[in-house]
Design a protein around this motif. Structure first.
Motif, PDB file in Angstrom:
ATOM      1  N   VAL A  28      25.492  43.437  46.147  1.00 61.48           N
ATOM      2  CA  VAL A  28      25.193  44.006  47.475  1.00 61.48           C
ATOM      3  C   VAL A  28      26.243  45.068  47.806  1.00 61.48           C
ATOM      4  CG1 VAL A  28      24.997  43.504  49.944  1.00 61.48           C
ATOM      5  CG2 VAL A  28      24.161  41.844  48.269  1.00 61.48           C
ATOM      6  N   VAL A  85      37.553  52.423  32.134  1.00 56.08           N
ATOM      7  CA  VAL A  85      37.483  50.962  32.260  1.00 56.08           C
ATOM      8  C   VAL A  85      38.314  50.512  33.454  1.00 56.08           C
ATOM      9  CG1 VAL A  85      38.043  48.752  31.179  1.00 56.08           C
ATOM     10  CG2 VAL A  85      37.051  50.585  29.801  1.00 56.08           C
ATOM     11  N   LEU A 128      34.397  53.678  52.887  1.00 53.56           N
ATOM     12  CA  LEU A 128      33.886  52.933  54.049  1.00 53.56           C
ATOM     13  C   LEU A 128      34.799  53.106  55.257  1.00 53.56           C
ATOM     14  CD1 LEU A 128      32.796  49.572  52.407  1.00 53.56           C
ATOM     15  CD2 LEU A 128      31.298  51.297  53.436  1.00 53.56           C
ATOM     16  N   SER A 146      38.104  46.941  48.664  1.00 57.84           N
ATOM     17  CA  SER A 146      37.134  47.702  47.868  1.00 57.84           C
ATOM     18  C   SER A 146      37.753  48.392  46.655  1.00 57.84           C
ATOM     19  CB  SER A 146      36.413  48.718  48.760  1.00 57.84           C
ATOM     20  OG  SER A 146      37.358  49.500  49.450  1.00 57.84           O
ATOM     21  N   MET A 178      51.258  41.915  41.577  1.00 57.04           N
ATOM     22  CA  MET A 178      52.244  41.274  42.466  1.00 57.04           C
ATOM     23  C   MET A 178      52.130  41.726  43.922  1.00 57.04           C
ATOM     24  SD  MET A 178      55.706  40.637  40.277  1.00 57.04           S
ATOM     25  CE  MET A 178      56.639  39.944  41.631  1.00 57.04           C
ATOM     26  N   ALA A 183      39.742  50.600  43.810  1.00 55.75           N
ATOM     27  CA  ALA A 183      39.961  52.024  43.524  1.00 55.75           C
ATOM     28  C   ALA A 183      38.924  52.480  42.511  1.00 55.75           C
ATOM     29  CB  ALA A 183      41.367  52.221  42.968  1.00 55.75           C
ATOM     30  N   LYS A 225      51.838  46.061  28.846  1.00 58.26           N
ATOM     31  CA  LYS A 225      51.344  45.189  27.770  1.00 58.26           C
ATOM     32  C   LYS A 225      51.158  45.982  26.464  1.00 58.26           C
ATOM     33  CE  LYS A 225      47.802  43.763  30.235  1.00 58.26           C
ATOM     34  NZ  LYS A 225      47.908  44.674  31.380  1.00 58.26           N
ATOM     35  N   ALA A 261      42.043  41.239  44.878  1.00 58.45           N
ATOM     36  CA  ALA A 261      42.452  41.249  46.284  1.00 58.45           C
ATOM     37  C   ALA A 261      41.517  40.402  47.135  1.00 58.45           C
ATOM     38  CB  ALA A 261      42.497  42.696  46.797  1.00 58.45           C
ATOM     39  N   VAL A 263      34.922  42.450  51.852  1.00 53.67           N
ATOM     40  CA  VAL A 263      34.172  43.389  51.011  1.00 53.67           C
ATOM     41  C   VAL A 263      34.925  43.544  49.698  1.00 53.67           C
ATOM     42  CG1 VAL A 263      33.235  45.725  50.774  1.00 53.67           C
ATOM     43  CG2 VAL A 263      33.289  44.619  53.017  1.00 53.67           C
ATOM     44  N   GLY A 264      34.375  43.019  48.615  1.00 57.90           N
ATOM     45  CA  GLY A 264      35.003  43.151  47.300  1.00 57.90           C
ATOM     46  C   GLY A 264      35.393  41.807  46.722  1.00 57.90           C
ATOM     47  N   SER A 265      35.110  41.606  45.439  1.00 57.95           N
ATOM     48  CA  SER A 265      35.431  40.338  44.780  1.00 57.95           C
ATOM     49  C   SER A 265      36.398  40.545  43.619  1.00 57.95           C
ATOM     50  CB  SER A 265      34.149  39.663  44.279  1.00 57.95           C
ATOM     51  OG  SER A 265      33.494  40.517  43.353  1.00 57.95           O
ATOM     52  N   GLY A 266      37.256  41.576  43.741  1.00 55.23           N
ATOM     53  CA  GLY A 266      38.329  41.756  42.758  1.00 55.23           C
ATOM     54  C   GLY A 266      39.480  40.817  43.087  1.00 55.23           C
ATOM     55  N   PHE A 296      45.776  50.427  26.201  1.00 54.60           N
ATOM     56  CA  PHE A 296      44.542  50.483  25.408  1.00 54.60           C
ATOM     57  C   PHE A 296      44.818  51.029  24.008  1.00 54.60           C
ATOM     58  CE2 PHE A 296      41.875  50.083  29.330  1.00 54.60           C
ATOM     59  CZ  PHE A 296      41.082  49.055  28.869  1.00 54.60           C
ATOM     60  N   TYR A 309      48.869  47.027  41.677  1.00 55.99           N
ATOM     61  CA  TYR A 309      49.350  46.033  40.725  1.00 55.99           C
ATOM     62  C   TYR A 309      49.149  44.634  41.287  1.00 55.99           C
ATOM     63  CZ  TYR A 309      51.723  50.116  38.802  1.00 55.99           C
ATOM     64  OH  TYR A 309      51.987  51.347  38.284  1.00 55.99           O
ATOM     65  N   VAL A 334      56.844  45.658  36.744  1.00 58.94           N
ATOM     66  CA  VAL A 334      55.525  45.604  36.089  1.00 58.94           C
ATOM     67  C   VAL A 334      55.744  45.529  34.579  1.00 58.94           C
ATOM     68  CG1 VAL A 334      53.351  46.844  35.696  1.00 58.94           C
ATOM     69  CG2 VAL A 334      54.460  46.952  37.932  1.00 58.94           C
ATOM     70  N   ASP A 383      39.647  53.536  46.923  1.00 58.83           N
ATOM     71  CA  ASP A 383      38.310  53.723  47.488  1.00 58.83           C
ATOM     72  C   ASP A 383      38.394  53.597  49.011  1.00 58.83           C
ATOM     73  OD1 ASP A 383      35.676  53.642  48.279  1.00 58.83           O
ATOM     74  OD2 ASP A 383      35.020  52.510  46.527  1.00 58.83           O
TER      75      ASP A 383
HETATM   76  C1  LIG Z   1      42.848  47.930  32.361  1.00 58.57           C
HETATM   77  C2  LIG Z   1      43.762  47.531  33.479  1.00 58.57           C
HETATM   78  C3  LIG Z   1      44.912  46.796  33.201  1.00 58.57           C
HETATM   79  C4  LIG Z   1      45.778  46.416  34.234  1.00 58.57           C
HETATM   80  N1  LIG Z   1      46.904  45.717  33.927  1.00 58.57           N
HETATM   81  C5  LIG Z   1      47.747  45.348  34.913  1.00 58.57           C
HETATM   82  C6  LIG Z   1      48.931  44.595  34.625  1.00 58.57           C
HETATM   83  O1  LIG Z   1      49.230  44.284  33.472  1.00 58.57           O
HETATM   84  N2  LIG Z   1      49.734  44.223  35.661  1.00 58.57           N
HETATM   85  C7  LIG Z   1      49.440  44.555  36.955  1.00 58.57           C
HETATM   86  O2  LIG Z   1      50.193  44.187  37.858  1.00 58.57           O
HETATM   87  N3  LIG Z   1      48.325  45.281  37.258  1.00 58.57           N
HETATM   88  C8  LIG Z   1      47.479  45.673  36.274  1.00 58.57           C
HETATM   89  N4  LIG Z   1      46.354  46.393  36.586  1.00 58.57           N
HETATM   90  C9  LIG Z   1      46.040  46.662  38.001  1.00 58.57           C
HETATM   91  C10 LIG Z   1      45.363  45.451  38.677  1.00 58.57           C
HETATM   92  O3  LIG Z   1      44.456  44.849  37.794  1.00 58.57           O
HETATM   93  C11 LIG Z   1      44.646  45.933  39.958  1.00 58.57           C
HETATM   94  O4  LIG Z   1      45.646  46.380  40.846  1.00 58.57           O
HETATM   95  C12 LIG Z   1      43.805  44.871  40.644  1.00 58.57           C
HETATM   96  O5  LIG Z   1      42.971  44.175  39.757  1.00 58.57           O
HETATM   97  C13 LIG Z   1      42.962  45.526  41.765  1.00 58.57           C
HETATM   98  O6  LIG Z   1      42.240  44.556  42.453  1.00 58.57           O
HETATM   99  P1  LIG Z   1      41.379  44.940  43.756  1.00 58.57           P
HETATM  100  O7  LIG Z   1      40.699  43.671  44.170  1.00 58.57           O
HETATM  101  O8  LIG Z   1      42.205  45.654  44.753  1.00 58.57           O
HETATM  102  O9  LIG Z   1      40.298  46.005  43.272  1.00 58.57           O
HETATM  103  P2  LIG Z   1      39.029  45.874  42.303  1.00 58.57           P
HETATM  104  O10 LIG Z   1      39.284  44.947  41.200  1.00 58.57           O
HETATM  105  O11 LIG Z   1      38.657  47.286  41.961  1.00 58.57           O
HETATM  106  O12 LIG Z   1      37.878  45.234  43.194  1.00 58.57           O
HETATM  107  C14 LIG Z   1      37.142  45.993  44.114  1.00 58.57           C
HETATM  108  C15 LIG Z   1      35.928  45.201  44.510  1.00 58.57           C
HETATM  109  O13 LIG Z   1      35.278  45.874  45.593  1.00 58.57           O
HETATM  110  C16 LIG Z   1      33.875  45.934  45.351  1.00 58.57           C
HETATM  111  N5  LIG Z   1      33.353  47.057  46.125  1.00 58.57           N
HETATM  112  C17 LIG Z   1      33.849  48.325  46.197  1.00 58.57           C
HETATM  113  N6  LIG Z   1      33.117  49.058  47.065  1.00 58.57           N
HETATM  114  C18 LIG Z   1      32.161  48.241  47.544  1.00 58.57           C
HETATM  115  C19 LIG Z   1      31.100  48.408  48.488  1.00 58.57           C
HETATM  116  N7  LIG Z   1      30.892  49.567  49.122  1.00 58.57           N
HETATM  117  N8  LIG Z   1      30.282  47.359  48.722  1.00 58.57           N
HETATM  118  C20 LIG Z   1      30.489  46.163  48.104  1.00 58.57           C
HETATM  119  N9  LIG Z   1      31.486  45.945  47.229  1.00 58.57           N
HETATM  120  C21 LIG Z   1      32.303  46.973  46.953  1.00 58.57           C
HETATM  121  C22 LIG Z   1      33.780  46.039  43.837  1.00 58.57           C
HETATM  122  O14 LIG Z   1      32.518  45.671  43.380  1.00 58.57           O
HETATM  123  C23 LIG Z   1      34.877  45.041  43.422  1.00 58.57           C
HETATM  124  O15 LIG Z   1      34.381  43.730  43.474  1.00 58.57           O
HETATM  125  C24 LIG Z   1      45.479  46.801  35.570  1.00 58.57           C
HETATM  126  C25 LIG Z   1      44.345  47.577  35.849  1.00 58.57           C
HETATM  127  C26 LIG Z   1      43.493  47.940  34.815  1.00 58.57           C
HETATM  128  C27 LIG Z   1      42.276  48.774  35.124  1.00 58.57           C
END
Ligand SMILES: Cc1cc2nc3c(=O)[nH]c(=O)nc-3n(C[C@H](O)[C@H](O)[C@H](O)COP(=O)(O)OP(=O)(O)OC[C@H]3O[C@@H](n4cnc5c(N)ncnc54)[C@H](O)[C@@H]3O)c2cc1C
Length: 408
Positions: A82, A130, A254, A110, A310, A112, A340, A16, A11-14, A163, A308, A337, A251
């Protein structure tokens, strides 16, 4: 494999979710992998969002791998747009906005959600955050309006300062508000923070410390001074756009509904396996086998929620092994960390929560070296600003692991 042939459902395409898919595919060419995501399913690097103006990249250029290419590259299926609404643990089923999906093993990635401050005024609903490329598209669209010249940022943490620096590079006026007395209040000791403040101010950022945003009102102006922001000290600021960067909340929705253990984040064990709410993470033999795992910004491992890159990569590599049948604990080395902010190059590696010690700061004209040592003299954290950032790797090598390797 279950009858559905869905194998591992993520669940999630970030970062992770996609990293788990990538790492698992390296280990197992055949296991079915399916990502279910509320967003468009393409891959982008989220850290690039806070320096895209200086890098000269628009939203389209930030998208690194569109969904179709990712599906092909990793031989996976991505259900995009979805939303998962419920997990039925006993039935190994997800309830989603597109119907039910079966899983054999489920990975919750999922992420944050931005924390929303309580701010009065009819302009409060227009305050942007953002945390996603779609949020960034809205932000960039508004910045592109000729009437937007002055941006207020709420929060002088890592993201707020990044930013601020980036918006200055883009030629915007920037006012940053924070109730703390310094930038990066949770990461930098006083002198390092003062150094960063001085350099960002030299780049044109205006800081307002010790105050938050009390209200945001629309002024009705068609161009220029679109909002009036009143800070908690009663001072009124005419601004054109307000960006909130006050932090994220894992988050856990779920997991909580499914009855999985949740604290600040979802609480899995060292193999990132979630446990039922009434089972301790290390509960022994006889506990019901829960084939649900948590990874990324939504997860809290051994009390550590580390949003983060790493730590996420370390989790993804360990989890892929576990999913491929080689149960593996996640281990964290010291993970500095990089902040930037080109106006003030900075690297932080904060001491682990609860570690006792003191900061010692050495200040020179071109940088600050801040070392956090325990009473026995051992190094437990550091912060480097300016020229001292070159010492990042050498200092990181002196730090103990955050979570050590465990051998059976
Ligand atoms: C502006 C910014 C700059 C950053 N810069 C740095 C940096 O320089 N160095 C560093 O180490 N870290 C940085 N970070 C942090 C790092 O980017 C995040 O820790 C990381 O991208 C998180 O990834 P994630 O996959 O856990 O979560 P997310 O990217 O939030 O992905 C969550 C995914 O879950 C999906 N989802 C959630 N709930 C549901 C649901 N109920 N059903 C279906 N899909 C769902 C969302 O659609 C999304 O695809 C930064 C963060 C931000 C916001």
């Amino acid at each position: 494999m279950n009858a559905s042939g869905n194998g591992v459902v993520i669940v999630g395409s970030g970062l992770a979710g996609v990293s788990v898919a990538r790492e698992l595919r390296k280990l197992d060419a055949a296991v079915p992998i399916r990502i279910v995501t509320a967003d468009s399913g393409g891959f982008y690097s989220k850290p690039n969002l806070s320096n895209a103006l200086a890098a000269g990249k628009n939203t389209a250029q930030l998208m690194q791998t569109p969904r179709e290419a990712l599906e092909k590259q990793l031989a996976i299926r991505i259900d995009f747009g979805v939303r998962v609404t419920n997990i039925l643990l006993a039935g190994h089923l997800l309830e989603t906005s597109a119907g039910r999906i079966e899983y054999e093993k489920l990975v919750l990635a999922s992420g944050a959600q931005p924390i929303r401050l309580t701010i009065a005024g009819e302009g409060a609903a227009a305050v942007l955050s953002v945390n996603h490329i779609d949020d960034y598209a809205v932000f960039r669209e508004q910045l592109a309006s000729p009437s937007v010249k002055r941006v207020a940022i709420l929060g002088a943490g890592l993201i707020g300062c990044e930013f601020a620096n980036d918006l200055r590079s883009g030629g915007f006026e920037v006012d940053v508000f924070d109730i703390a007395p310094q930038p990066l209040g949770r990461l930098l000791p006083a002198q390092a923070a003062a150094f960063m403040r001085k350099h960002l101010e030299a780049a044109g950022v205006r800081f307002h410390f010790g105050v938050g945003a009390a209200s945001v009102e629309r002024t009705g102006a068609a161009s220029g001074n679109i909002y009036s922001l009143t800070d908690s000290a009663g001072t009124i600021h005419a601004v054109d756009l307000v960006l909130s960067a006050v932090g994220l909340k894992p988050d856990t929705t779920l997991a909580a509904v499914a009855g999985l253990a949740v604290n600040r984040g979802i609480v899995p064990d060292r193999q990132l396996r979630c446990c039922a709410i009434d089972a301790a993470p290390q509960a022994g033999a006889g506990r019901p086998e829960v084939q649900v795992f948590a990874v990324g910004d939504c997860a809290e491992v051994e009390g550590l929620n580390l949003p983060y890159v790493m730590p996420i990569m370390a989790q993804a590599r360990a989890l892929a092994k576990t999913l491929a049948g080689m149960p593996t604990d996640v281990a964290y080395p010291a993970m500095p960390v990089v902040v930037k902010t080109p106006a003030c190059p900075t690297v932080v590696c904060p001491p682990p929560p609860g570690v006792v010690g003191d900061w010692q700061e050495e200040i020179s004209v071109d940088g600050v070296r801040a070392l956090f040592a325990s009473p026995d003299g051992s190094l437990r954290g550091f912060a480097l600003c300016g020229a001292t950032t070159a010492e990042k790797s050498a200092l990181a090598a002196r730090l103990p692991a955050l979570l050590s390797e465990r051998h059976p």
